[in-house]
Scaffold this active site. Sequence first.
Site, PDB file in Angstrom:
ATOM      1  N   HIS A 142       6.941 -29.976 -27.502  1.00  0.00           N
ATOM      2  CA  HIS A 142       7.535 -31.252 -27.072  1.00  0.00           C
ATOM      3  C   HIS A 142       6.730 -31.833 -25.908  1.00  0.00           C
ATOM      4  O   HIS A 142       5.823 -31.209 -25.373  1.00  0.00           O
ATOM      5  CB  HIS A 142       9.019 -31.112 -26.714  1.00  0.00           C
ATOM      6  CG  HIS A 142       9.325 -30.565 -25.369  1.00  0.00           C
ATOM      7  ND1 HIS A 142      10.459 -30.909 -24.662  1.00  0.00           N
ATOM      8  CD2 HIS A 142       8.638 -29.704 -24.593  1.00  0.00           C
ATOM      9  CE1 HIS A 142      10.470 -30.262 -23.516  1.00  0.00           C
ATOM     10  NE2 HIS A 142       9.390 -29.530 -23.429  1.00  0.00           N
ATOM     11  N   CYS A 152       5.114 -31.512 -17.694  1.00  0.00           N
ATOM     12  CA  CYS A 152       5.860 -31.726 -18.938  1.00  0.00           C
ATOM     13  C   CYS A 152       5.429 -33.002 -19.649  1.00  0.00           C
ATOM     14  O   CYS A 152       5.835 -33.252 -20.782  1.00  0.00           O
ATOM     15  CB  CYS A 152       7.366 -31.774 -18.667  1.00  0.00           C
ATOM     16  SG  CYS A 152       7.979 -30.250 -17.961  1.00  0.00           S
ATOM     17  N   HIS A 184       3.309 -29.383 -24.962  1.00  0.00           N
ATOM     18  CA  HIS A 184       3.373 -27.944 -24.669  1.00  0.00           C
ATOM     19  C   HIS A 184       4.552 -27.438 -25.512  1.00  0.00           C
ATOM     20  O   HIS A 184       5.015 -28.163 -26.395  1.00  0.00           O
ATOM     21  CB  HIS A 184       3.536 -27.694 -23.168  1.00  0.00           C
ATOM     22  CG  HIS A 184       4.821 -28.205 -22.614  1.00  0.00           C
ATOM     23  ND1 HIS A 184       5.051 -29.550 -22.387  1.00  0.00           N
ATOM     24  CD2 HIS A 184       5.980 -27.569 -22.279  1.00  0.00           C
ATOM     25  CE1 HIS A 184       6.277 -29.717 -21.916  1.00  0.00           C
ATOM     26  NE2 HIS A 184       6.871 -28.543 -21.856  1.00  0.00           N
ATOM     27  N   HIS A 235       7.980 -24.299 -26.304  1.00  0.00           N
ATOM     28  CA  HIS A 235       8.946 -23.301 -25.831  1.00  0.00           C
ATOM     29  C   HIS A 235       9.508 -22.495 -26.995  1.00  0.00           C
ATOM     30  O   HIS A 235       9.560 -22.982 -28.128  1.00  0.00           O
ATOM     31  CB  HIS A 235      10.123 -23.981 -25.118  1.00  0.00           C
ATOM     32  CG  HIS A 235       9.754 -24.712 -23.874  1.00  0.00           C
ATOM     33  ND1 HIS A 235       9.373 -24.079 -22.722  1.00  0.00           N
ATOM     34  CD2 HIS A 235       9.687 -26.049 -23.596  1.00  0.00           C
ATOM     35  CE1 HIS A 235       9.102 -24.975 -21.789  1.00  0.00           C
ATOM     36  NE2 HIS A 235       9.277 -26.181 -22.288  1.00  0.00           N
ATOM     37  N   ASP A 287      12.503 -25.768 -35.985  1.00  0.00           N
ATOM     38  CA  ASP A 287      11.637 -24.598 -35.777  1.00  0.00           C
ATOM     39  C   ASP A 287      10.206 -24.864 -36.250  1.00  0.00           C
ATOM     40  O   ASP A 287       9.989 -25.361 -37.365  1.00  0.00           O
ATOM     41  CB  ASP A 287      12.205 -23.395 -36.542  1.00  0.00           C
ATOM     42  CG  ASP A 287      11.433 -22.120 -36.218  1.00  0.00           C
ATOM     43  OD1 ASP A 287      11.030 -21.942 -35.051  1.00  0.00           O
ATOM     44  OD2 ASP A 287      11.226 -21.313 -37.146  1.00  0.00           O
ATOM     45  N   HIS A 288       9.255 -24.504 -35.405  1.00  0.00           N
ATOM     46  CA  HIS A 288       7.831 -24.706 -35.697  1.00  0.00           C
ATOM     47  C   HIS A 288       7.524 -26.192 -35.931  1.00  0.00           C
ATOM     48  O   HIS A 288       6.650 -26.541 -36.720  1.00  0.00           O
ATOM     49  CB  HIS A 288       7.366 -23.830 -36.878  1.00  0.00           C
ATOM     50  CG  HIS A 288       7.124 -22.407 -36.457  1.00  0.00           C
ATOM     51  ND1 HIS A 288       8.144 -21.556 -36.133  1.00  0.00           N
ATOM     52  CD2 HIS A 288       5.974 -21.685 -36.266  1.00  0.00           C
ATOM     53  CE1 HIS A 288       7.642 -20.378 -35.789  1.00  0.00           C
ATOM     54  NE2 HIS A 288       6.344 -20.424 -35.845  1.00  0.00           N
ATOM     55  N   GLU A 308      15.768 -23.462 -22.458  1.00  0.00           N
ATOM     56  CA  GLU A 308      14.386 -23.909 -22.640  1.00  0.00           C
ATOM     57  C   GLU A 308      13.449 -22.765 -22.257  1.00  0.00           C
ATOM     58  O   GLU A 308      12.420 -22.526 -22.895  1.00  0.00           O
ATOM     59  CB  GLU A 308      14.128 -25.127 -21.761  1.00  0.00           C
ATOM     60  CG  GLU A 308      12.906 -25.884 -22.144  1.00  0.00           C
ATOM     61  CD  GLU A 308      12.811 -27.205 -21.405  1.00  0.00           C
ATOM     62  OE1 GLU A 308      13.172 -28.249 -21.989  1.00  0.00           O
ATOM     63  OE2 GLU A 308      12.402 -27.204 -20.223  1.00  0.00           O
TER      64      GLU A 308
END
Lengths: 136, 136, 136, 136, 136, 136
Positions: free
Chosen positions: C15, C34, C40, C42, C80-81, C125
Site C-alpha cells: 500500500h 508511508c 511498501h 505489511h 491478500d498478495h 498493520e
Amino acid sequence: MITTVCRNENFNAAHRLHNEQWDDEKNKTFYGLCNNPNYHGHNYDLTVKLTGEVDPESGYLMDMKVLSDLIKAEVINRFDHKNLNLDVPEFKGLNPTAENIAYVVYHKLKLKLPKQLELSVVLYETPRNYVEYHGK
Amino acid sequence: MITTVCRNENFNAAHRLHNEQWDDEKNKTFYGLCNNPNYHGHNYDLTVKLTGEVDPESGYLMDMKVLSDLIKAEVINRFDHKNLNLDVPEFKGLNPTAENIAYVVYHKLKLKLPKQLELSVVLYETPRNYVEYHGK
Amino acid sequence: MITTVCRNENFNAAHRLHNEQWDDEKNKTFYGLCNNPNYHGHNYDLTVKLTGEVDPESGYLMDMKVLSDLIKAEVINRFDHKNLNLDVPEFKGLNPTAENIAYVVYHKLKLKLPKQLELSVVLYETPRNYVEYHGK
Amino acid sequence: MITTVCRNENFNAAHRLHNEQWDDEKNKTFYGLCNNPNYHGHNYDLTVKLTGEVDPESGYLMDMKVLSDLIKAEVINRFDHKNLNLDVPEFKGLNPTAENIAYVVYHKLKLKLPKQLELSVVLYETPRNYVEYHGK
Amino acid sequence: MITTVCRNENFNAAHRLHNEQWDDEKNKTFYGLCNNPNYHGHNYDLTVKLTGEVDPESGYLMDMKVLSDLIKAEVINRFDHKNLNLDVPEFKGLNPTAENIAYVVYHKLKLKLPKQLELSVVLYETPRNYVEYHGK
Amino acid sequence: MITTVCRNENFNAAHRLHNEQWDDEKNKTFYGLCNNPNYHGHNYDLTVKLTGEVDPESGYLMDMKVLSDLIKAEVINRFDHKNLNLDVPEFKGLNPTAENIAYVVYHKLKLKLPKQLELSVVLYETPRNYVEYHGK
C-alpha cells in the site's frame, strides 16, 4: 549458495502416553498426568526445515506452497483433529511422545522430499516443550 | 568462551517475484500470487546472529547497541518502507525471494563486521515462512 | 447467554498513503516513509469479533469454520498478495490507512453476517500498530 | 535415535553492567543506560536444550517434568525476583551480561545433568536480544 | 467514524513493592518475592489506545509516529533502564505496582494528548500479568 | 481508581463436540472434524480479567499470586491433562465448545471471587479461535 527454508504448520490432536509392556501402576508413576486413560490433547506446532542449494533461476530452494501442500497431505490431514493413539496407524505400538511424533513426521516427509535436501523437524507440544529431530 | 549473540530488527517492504528471462505465463504459473505486477508486501523480521569469543573484560561478544545501529544503517534504513524491486539497487536483476534477501543482507553485514565473527541471518517473510543463511 | 467469538486471519499486501487533494510536498511531509511512490507493504493480521446469543442446541454462537470461510471470501481472497491502492476497488479514492482498512473490512463483513450479531474488527498493520473499529 | 528436547522457563531480575576495574566515566560511556547505578531489570526467558539418545522403552530423551524441576531448583529459584549483582553469588565479580548469565546457567545445569547429554542454553534478555551458549 | 488506534512500546526497569507505613514483616508477608530489598525487574510492555474521530482528509485518527514520539518523550525515556522506586519521581511515596504504573502513565500522557481523544493504557508486567486502565 | 487486572493460565485437554439429541449423521455434518468419536485436543489459553477499585494501601486490585492460585485450584487442576467430556463433571450433558468452556470457567470463578469485582474470561482454543465471556 546453501540455505535453509522453514515452514510452520499446526495440528490439534488428543494423545495418551502409555507403555503396554508396563503395568498400570508403573505407567501412572512414570507418565503422571500424561497417562490419563481418557486422553488429553495439544495444539501441536510443527516447523519443517530444508537445507540445500537455492535454484539460481527461480531464487527458491523449494516453493513454500509446494512444501506446505506436502506437509498438509502427509501430516496435517492425517493428524489434525485426531486421536494419535487410536486414529493414526503409525502410533499403533509406538508411544506418541513429542520425540516419537517428530520421528514419525520426519520419516513420512523424508520419503516424499527430493533426496538432496537435508531435513529437520521441530515439534512444539506446548510453547514451552519442544523437540528437534535431524534424522540421525 | 565461544558464544552466539542474536539481535532482531524488522522492516516493512513491498516486493514482487518475477524472472525477466521467463514469459508472463511461466512467471504467473510458477510464482502464483507472488507474481502480482502491482506488488504485495510483508513485515519482514530479521535476526542477525554472531558467533565468536566473548571479551572477558566487558562480558560482551559485541555491544548489542552497536550491532543494532549497524543493522539499521546497512539494512533497515535502506529496505524499510521501500519497494525491494524498484528502490533497492541490490535487487536490480535479482529476484527478492526470502532466500535472496537473506543472501543480500548477509553480504552487506559481513563487509562491516569484525572478520573473526561468524555470521548467520534468519529472515522471516511471515511468521510461518522463513529462511536461514550462514554464508556457505 | 451473550458471548463474543473471535477469529484471526491474515493477508499480505502492498500500500501507499497519499492524498490526491494535496501536492507532493505536503504528502511527503505528512505521511513520511508511508508516502513512498513505489509502495511498501505489511503482513496484516485481522481479528473479527462477533457478539450475540449462543445457540443452546449447538453450543456455538457461530461456527468458526463458517466465519473463517466468510472472512476469506469477503476479505482475504480480495486483499491478500494485492496492492491495496491499485488492485482493491474499495480503496480507489480512499487512503488505505489502517483506520480505513478496518472500516472497509467492517462494512464488507457486516453485509454478510446475521443482523443480530454485533461486529468488531481489529486490524494489526504491524505487531506494534493496530486499530479497532466497532461500526460507530 | 538422537534428538534434542527443549524446555522454556523464565525469571524476572534486576541487574547492572559495571566493570569494577574501570572508572565511572568509562563504565558509563561503555555500558550506557545499562550502567545505571540503581539497576534496571528484565523478564528473562531461558530455553534449555538437551541432545542425546531417546530411551526406546519410554519414548523420552528426558522427562520434561524432571528437566523443569531441575531448572527451577538450580536457576529459577535462585535468580527469580533477585538482583543478579547483589543476591546471586555467581555474579560477585562477574558482570551479569546476557553472555555471562548464559555461561553461569550452562555450568550450573551441566553439573546436575546426565553426562552423556549435550547441553545448550538460550537466554533472552528481551524478545530482541538473546544469546546461545553451547559450552565451548 | 469513531475508531481506536493502538501503539505498543516497551521499557525495561527495576522495581520493588514496599509500603513504608508497614513494618518489614508485613511487607515481606504481603508482597513476597516482590518485596526483595535489592529490587528485581521486568520488560514492561505498554499499549496506548486512543479513541476518537478519524480525520477524513488524512485517514488518520492520530499519526502513529507522533503518538510513538510522545510515548517515548513522556514515558519510555524516563522509565527505561531505570529503577522505578529510586529514579522516577512519580513513584516517590507511590508503590510501583502494575496498577499504579498504569495510573501514572495514563496521567502523564493525558496531559499531552488532544482533549477530545479517549485514552486507555494496557501495561504488561509479564506476558501473564497485565493491567488495563481507562482513567476512571 | 477503577482498573482491570488480567492473569493468564493454561491447560491441555482432549474434547469432542457431540450433541446427544442429534443422530450421528447430523453431528458429523454439523461439527465436522470436531465430532471425531476418539476425541482431539488443544492447548487452551485462559485469561481472567477482574475490574474493581485498587486498594490505595497496597496498590493492588487483587494479589496476582492469590488470583493465580484460585484459577489453578478451580480450573487448571480440574481441566489440565483431562478429557473434558469424560473427566470433568461440568460437561456431562454440556457440549465443551469454547463458548461453553468460557461459561463454565466464569461461573466456577465467580463463586469464589469477591462480589464487588467484575469478572471477564477470555478462552483461546487455538491462537486463531477465541471466546470472551462477561457473565451476561
